[in-house]
Design an enzyme around this catalytic site. Structure first.
Site, PDB file in Angstrom:
ATOM      1  N   GLU A   1      35.563  40.324   8.278  1.00 16.16           N
ATOM      2  CA  GLU A   1      35.209  39.273   9.247  1.00 16.16           C
ATOM      3  C   GLU A   1      35.515  37.878   8.726  1.00 16.16           C
ATOM      4  O   GLU A   1      35.080  36.895   9.311  1.00 16.16           O
ATOM      5  CB  GLU A   1      33.741  39.403   9.666  1.00 16.16           C
ATOM      6  CG  GLU A   1      32.743  39.465   8.533  1.00 16.16           C
ATOM      7  CD  GLU A   1      31.309  39.665   9.014  1.00 16.16           C
ATOM      8  OE1 GLU A   1      31.030  39.502  10.215  1.00 16.16           O
ATOM      9  OE2 GLU A   1      30.463  39.975   8.160  1.00 16.16           O
TER      10      GLU A   1
ATOM     11  N   HIS B   1      25.138  34.544  18.067  1.00 15.95           N
ATOM     12  CA  HIS B   1      24.199  35.673  18.076  1.00 15.95           C
ATOM     13  C   HIS B   1      23.230  35.628  19.253  1.00 15.95           C
ATOM     14  O   HIS B   1      22.765  36.658  19.713  1.00 15.95           O
ATOM     15  CB  HIS B   1      23.468  35.753  16.744  1.00 15.95           C
ATOM     16  CG  HIS B   1      24.391  36.200  15.658  1.00 15.95           C
ATOM     17  ND1 HIS B   1      25.064  35.320  14.856  1.00 15.95           N
ATOM     18  CD2 HIS B   1      24.807  37.440  15.309  1.00 15.95           C
ATOM     19  CE1 HIS B   1      25.847  35.994  14.047  1.00 15.95           C
ATOM     20  NE2 HIS B   1      25.711  37.274  14.292  1.00 15.95           N
TER      21      HIS B   1
ATOM     22  N   ASP C   1      33.101  36.662  13.745  1.00 13.91           N
ATOM     23  CA  ASP C   1      33.235  35.728  12.626  1.00 13.91           C
ATOM     24  C   ASP C   1      34.702  35.536  12.249  1.00 13.91           C
ATOM     25  O   ASP C   1      35.106  34.451  11.840  1.00 13.91           O
ATOM     26  CB  ASP C   1      32.445  36.233  11.412  1.00 13.91           C
ATOM     27  CG  ASP C   1      30.971  35.866  11.534  1.00 13.91           C
ATOM     28  OD1 ASP C   1      30.675  34.741  11.977  1.00 13.91           O
ATOM     29  OD2 ASP C   1      30.117  36.707  11.207  1.00 13.91           O
TER      30      ASP C   1
ATOM     31  N   CYS D   1      33.891  46.063  15.696  1.00 11.14           N
ATOM     32  CA  CYS D   1      32.505  45.976  16.174  1.00 11.14           C
ATOM     33  C   CYS D   1      32.152  44.567  16.636  1.00 11.14           C
ATOM     34  O   CYS D   1      31.011  44.285  16.951  1.00 11.14           O
ATOM     35  CB  CYS D   1      31.531  46.443  15.098  1.00 11.14           C
ATOM     36  SG  CYS D   1      31.553  45.427  13.626  1.00 11.14           S
TER      37      CYS D   1
HETATM   38  C1  PEP Z   1      31.218  39.884  13.771  1.00  7.73           C
HETATM   39  O1  PEP Z   1      31.183  38.864  13.079  1.00  7.73           O
HETATM   40  O2  PEP Z   1      32.163  40.158  14.543  1.00  7.73           O
HETATM   41  C2  PEP Z   1      30.104  40.843  13.737  1.00  7.73           C
HETATM   42  C3  PEP Z   1      30.181  41.993  14.370  1.00  7.73           C
HETATM   43  O3  PEP Z   1      28.980  40.467  13.061  1.00  7.73           O
HETATM   44  P1  PEP Z   1      27.908  39.441  13.681  1.00  7.73           P
HETATM   45  O4  PEP Z   1      28.288  39.204  15.111  1.00  7.73           O
HETATM   46  O5  PEP Z   1      26.577  40.058  13.550  1.00  7.73           O
HETATM   47  O6  PEP Z   1      28.092  38.250  12.815  1.00  7.73           O
HETATM   48 MG    MG Z   2      29.688  38.689  11.527  1.00  9.03          MG
END
Ligand code: PEP
Ligand code: MG
Length: 600
Positions: free
Chosen positions: A459, A212, A483, A530
């Site tokens: 995910e 993140h 994830d 996403c």
């Molecule tokens: C992901 O896991 O791909 C996702 C979009 O969620 P985050 O990156 O916020 O965990």
């Molecule tokens: Mg995620």
């Protein structure tokens, strides 16, 4: 993004040192190093009550364990430094590790906590100063040696104090304008507080390509290199440096040639930005007329102007965690309502997909720590995170649903559930969702007749493989490849040491993306990607070929992805995806992706 193993620093022209890390956010920074790994200067003196002595001692023991772990890790990384540097640093780090064990410093600080009723950090400071003064007062002709030993004790004291007093924004707020921020590690909460107008670049020892922190830095457009081993030992505050976030390189004491190349690079980025900005009003349409939806991910509201500039068709992933970060108490329903309302209104009729709180793993939030058994289990990434936490603490989910439902009268919204692994989690969340809507209506809130769609993030491998069953409960899917890759490959997305294994193009990950996409398409259900894959123009042909028609990514990636889409033909993409999916070797898949052309 790179999957290469970290390379040892190499000497460039005289005086120049080139360090390699993970390329996480493109762009070039030229500026002085500002090393935040240095200790905080002042420790406010703290006195504690008698019944708090044991808790302070436990804090001290925990801080010593953490600091020991950090130094041990630093030591394992020395092997990538030049031999002379290793010979100098290894004994020093050994001494540190000893001092962080059962040393006079720790025993003395422990005793002071009880005898003088001092807070742990005050006790450490006093003890370290006393030991340093004793060393310096010793009768010994080797003055330099005494001073070195005293400095070592103080350094260990500072390390402990830094761990004991850690607050996310403590050391980052004084970064001078134009500096390259260097740290052992930057948490997502730290990154949320960085000002992209002030900070030229970020380089850290720790961190992975799709953690993140990396996502946040990309979103803020701050050039960054993470997982840059050897940086902490090689860089000092004030050193001149060049950081290349696309190549994953940091050059310390750059030569005139390196500086000139960096300035050319900066000018190149400016030219590219001007060229890409012309795409803003053009549709994301393939050469054969297939229209693709390009939306933005939003981590913090500061990104809204970037989203408008990029020409995004709405927000495909609003990570609501920002509302819960860097604060000591939870935001209530009204505070959340205000925050969502300003975002929904700013999007002026474009859809906003709000993901309910996805807390856990690296996203540590003080406000939630109290009373929640989070992060304490043996493996936090597999513990009580995302939807699991929300179903365990339904009052959190109810407040968030209520705020989102109230906002749904101000513009089109969708609601998304993170870390789903079973259909029953969607079902339980929907029951709460409908109950909250009934309560709001009773309260006189005018909600839309049809509630906003409630979707599931796909995910985890379990969710992807059960996508057909989950599709019966959810209104839409958003595939979170970050994830998904982490859990499928058992590789932490934020861990520098295993970053070379983190690969969304691994056939196992691609097969799960394909399975989930097909499960949605069979039911004519909306499905988007996403995760960070969606923002990589090289991966667009493959995702289009697998049937994805909606992408959500950091805003700055939209123009390049649009440019790629406008040069593609859907039939070519479908043929290409079939070829890729026949492969079982990730290396071959990457070769195919890198070499993709219309005839591939
Ligand atoms: C992901 O896991 O791909 C996702 C979009 O969620 P985050 O990156 O916020 O965990
Ligand atoms: Mg995620």
């Amino acid at each position: 993004m790179t999957t290469a193993k970290p390379k040892p620093p190499r000497r460039g022209p005289p005086g120049e040192t080139v360090l390699t890390g993970i390329a996480v956010s493109p762009g070039i920074a030229i500026g002085p190093i500002y090393d935040t790994s240095e200790a905080a200067a002042e420790v406010p003196r703290r006195v504690v009550a008698v019944d708090a002595v044991e808790a302070e001692r436990e804090k001290l023991a925990a801080a010593a364990a953490t600091a020991r772990k950090q130094v041990t890790k630093l030591k394992t990384r020395l092997t990538i430094l030049p031999e002379e540097a290793q010979e100098e640093l290894a004994p020093l780090l050994d001494a540190y590790i000893l001092m962080l064990g059962n040393s006079r410093l720790l025993r003395g600080a422990r005793k002071r906590i009880g005898d003088a009723l001092l807070g742990a950090e005050t006790a450490v400071l006093d003890e370290a100063e006393e030991i340093a003064a004793l060393i310096l007062a010793a009768k010994d002709d080797d003055r330099a040696g005494l001073m070195r030993r005293a400095a070592e004790v103080r350094e260990i004291g500072r390390r402990l104090i830094r761990t004991l007093t850690a607050t996310p924004f403590r050391s980052l707020k004084d970064v001078p304008a134009g500096a390259i921020l260097v740290a052992d590690e930057i948490t997502p909460a730290d990154a949320a507080l960085l000002d992209p107008a002030r900070i030229a670049g970020v380089a850290t020892e720790e961190g992975g390509a799709d953690g993140h922190t990396a996502i946040m830095l990309r979103a803020l457009g701050i050039p960054a290199v993470l997982g840059c081993h050897g940086l902490a030992a090689a860089a000092a505050r004030g050193d001149s440096a060049v950081l290349d976030g696309a190549r994953g390189r940091v050059i310390l004491h750059p030569s005139d040639t390196a500086l000139a190349a960096a300035r050319d690079g900066l000018a190149g980025y400016a030219r590219e930005r001007t060229k890409l900005s012309k795409l803003r009003r053009l549709p994301a349409e393939t050469t054969d007329g297939e229209v693709v939806e390009l939306q933005a991910n939003l981590e913090i509201p500061a990104e809204l102007p970037l989203i408008a500039q990029a020409g995004a068709q709405g927000i495909g992933l609003l990570r609501s965690e920002f509302l819960f970060m860097n604060r000591a108490s939870l935001p209530d329903e009204n505070a959340q309502f205000d925050a969502y309302r300003s975002i929904v209104e700013a999007m002026a009729g474009d859809s906003v997909t709000i993901r309910v709180l996805d807390w856990g793993g690296e996203k540590d939030m003080e406000a939630l720590s109290a009373g929640v058994p989070m992060g304490s289990g043996p493996n936090p990434a597999l513990g009580l995170r995302g939807i699991r936490l929300l179903l365990k603490r339904p009052e959190l989910l109810e407040e968030q649903f209520a705020a989102i439902l109230r906002v749904s009268t101000r513009g089109p919204v969708r609601v998304m559930l993170p870390m789903i692994t079973t259909p029953s989690e969607v079902k339980q969340a929907r029951e709460i969702y409908e109950r909250v809507a009934r309560r709001l209506r009773r309260r006189g809130e005018a909600l839309p007749d049809r509630l906003p769609p409630l979707g599931a993030m796909i995910e985890t491998p379990g969710a992807a493989l059960a996508a057909d069953a989950i599709a019966l409960e959810a209104d839409f899917f958003a595939i979170g490849t970050n994830d998904l890759a982490m859990y499928t490959l058992a590789v932490d997305r934020a861990e520098a040491d295993v970053a070379y294994l983190y690969d969304p193009l691994h056939p196992a990950v691609l097969r799960l993306v394909q399975f989930a996409t097909e499960a949605a398409l069979r039911l004519r259900m909306q499905v988007s990607v996403c995760g960070e894959m969606a923002g990589n123009p090289k991966l667009v042909p493959l995702l289009l070929g697998l049937g994805i028609r909606s992408f959500s990514m950091n805003a700055s990636a939209i123009p390049r992805v649009k440019q790629a889409i406008r040069a593609l033909d859907i039939d070519d993409c479908a043929r290409f995806a079939r070829r890729v999916m026949e492969q079982s070797d990730p290396v071959r898949i990457r070769e195919l992706v890198d070499g993709f052309g219309p005839t591939s």
